[in-house]
Design an enzyme around this catalytic site. Sequence first.
Site, short mmCIF file in Angstrom:
data_model
loop_
_atom_site.label_atom_id
_atom_site.label_comp_id
_atom_site.label_asym_id
_atom_site.label_seq_id
_atom_site.Cartn_x
_atom_site.Cartn_y
_atom_site.Cartn_z
CG ASP A 1 -2.02 -0.32 4.82
OD1 ASP A 1 -1.02 0.27 4.32
OD2 ASP A 1 -2.23 -1.40 4.75
CG ASP B 1 3.82 -5.00 4.06
OD1 ASP B 1 3.71 -3.91 4.49
OD2 ASP B 1 2.84 -5.63 3.54
CD1 TRP C 1 3.51 0.40 4.53
CD2 TRP C 1 3.14 1.53 2.78
NE1 TRP C 1 2.13 0.07 3.81
CE2 TRP C 1 1.95 0.75 2.82
CE3 TRP C 1 3.13 2.51 1.55
CZ2 TRP C 1 1.06 1.00 2.02
CZ3 TRP C 1 1.94 2.61 0.45
CH2 TRP C 1 0.89 1.73 1.04
N GLY C 2 6.66 4.61 6.03
CA GLY C 2 7.69 5.32 6.28
C GLY C 2 7.85 6.52 4.95
C1 GAL Z 1 -0.14 -3.63 3.72
C2 GAL Z 1 0.35 -3.31 5.38
C3 GAL Z 1 0.39 -4.62 5.95
C4 GAL Z 1 -1.17 -5.26 5.90
C5 GAL Z 1 -1.48 -5.01 4.32
C6 GAL Z 1 -2.85 -5.44 4.06
O1 GAL Z 1 0.12 -1.94 3.26
O2 GAL Z 1 1.94 -2.72 5.37
O3 GAL Z 1 0.88 -4.79 7.05
O4 GAL Z 1 -1.96 -4.32 6.51
O5 GAL Z 1 -1.37 -3.84 3.73
O6 GAL Z 1 -3.67 -5.23 2.93
#
Ligand code: GAL
Length: 376
Positions: A126, A183, A161-162
């Site tokens: 992430d 998300d 996230w791109g």
């Molecule tokens: C976001 C991610 C999600 C999930 C979440 C966990 O940044 O895009 O898919 O992993 O964090 O905290």
Amino acid sequence: MHIKTAPMGWNSWNTFMSEINEKLILESADAMVEKGYRDAGYEYIVIDDCWSMKERDENGRLVPNPEKFPHGMKYVADYIHSKGLKFGMYSCAGILTCAGYPSSYGHEFIDAATFAEWGVDFLKYDFCYFPKNADGKQAYLTMSNALRTCGRDILFSACNWGCGESWNWMASVGAHMYRSTGDIYNAFESMKKIALSQIPHFNCSGPGCFNDIDMLTVGMYDKGALHRGDSPVQTDADYKTQFALWCMLSAPLMMGGDIRNTNDFCHELLTNRELISINQDPDARQPYDFSDLVDSRALCLFKVLSNNEFALGLFNLADKEATAKFFPTCVGFPNYSGAKLLMKDVFTGEEVTVKDYFMKTLPSHDCVVYKVKAVF
Ligand code: GAL
């Protein structure tokens, strides 16, 4: 490690978020097998954020939360492997994970070694709490290198996230798949926005490195925390359209519902062999978008498959009924070719032969997908 087709599996985040534990993960592995998901092609069981303690141990290693995972992660990995499945875990390129747990910035090599020791086969990585003065591309390259040299095949699932139009460079730093958007929410509008934003970028997706437009919300209905208060609960048509779109795009299929308790409609959808074969076509070509060539409100996608057949998807993403029109001439079969298109509906198995045109009235949010063969 070479990834030939889009990865398929299940991820804990959409439905369970921080409410994860050994029992849930083992039961989900059982469900993968008992409910036929493994046989349909799903392979990875992925534990997302919130699995660790808030501090590393005295050797600088990540520590699983013993209340959630009393036997540690090697035990979970062994169980998952004993079911013929693969095991995925989660970390982050920043100082902390998105939920505030220790993350891999400056610890990439020790963390990759730890994951390898535990028997991990997949790492979602992430982008939260990433230092302002650091370089994101370098951070993903560093973890990619750490994984590639840790002595175990670990699929690298990048998730920034791109940011920085990552579809243009995530393959170059060694990712096997990369989240290209923020998300997804368990809402039709979120799914639609994400898919439409990425259709033009799927030319950068294919064997080796796939564009990941996020986990499926199929089957979540009103469960899980991905729901936005003001958006209607998704319907069967919404889920059908999401799954069909992800398949037409050859996007990773990571289920996000509670697979222990999926209803019959979503179970049948998620294990639809025809749709999965379109998703897993070895060429993984981006579909040809011919929506602008027809006078209809539908999204019209035509996908060239590797066996000289084709897939056709007509999607009504609007909030009212629409009539989708299809003219073979729009997809390279002009009248003078003499081709007749034999089209098999992947949901009903019904066959129709099309020479000049075809029309289909689609309820709001619904779609049709056909496998297509040309005959002369
Ligand atoms: C976001 C991610 C999600 C999930 C979440 C966990 O940044 O895009 O898919 O992993 O964090 O905290």
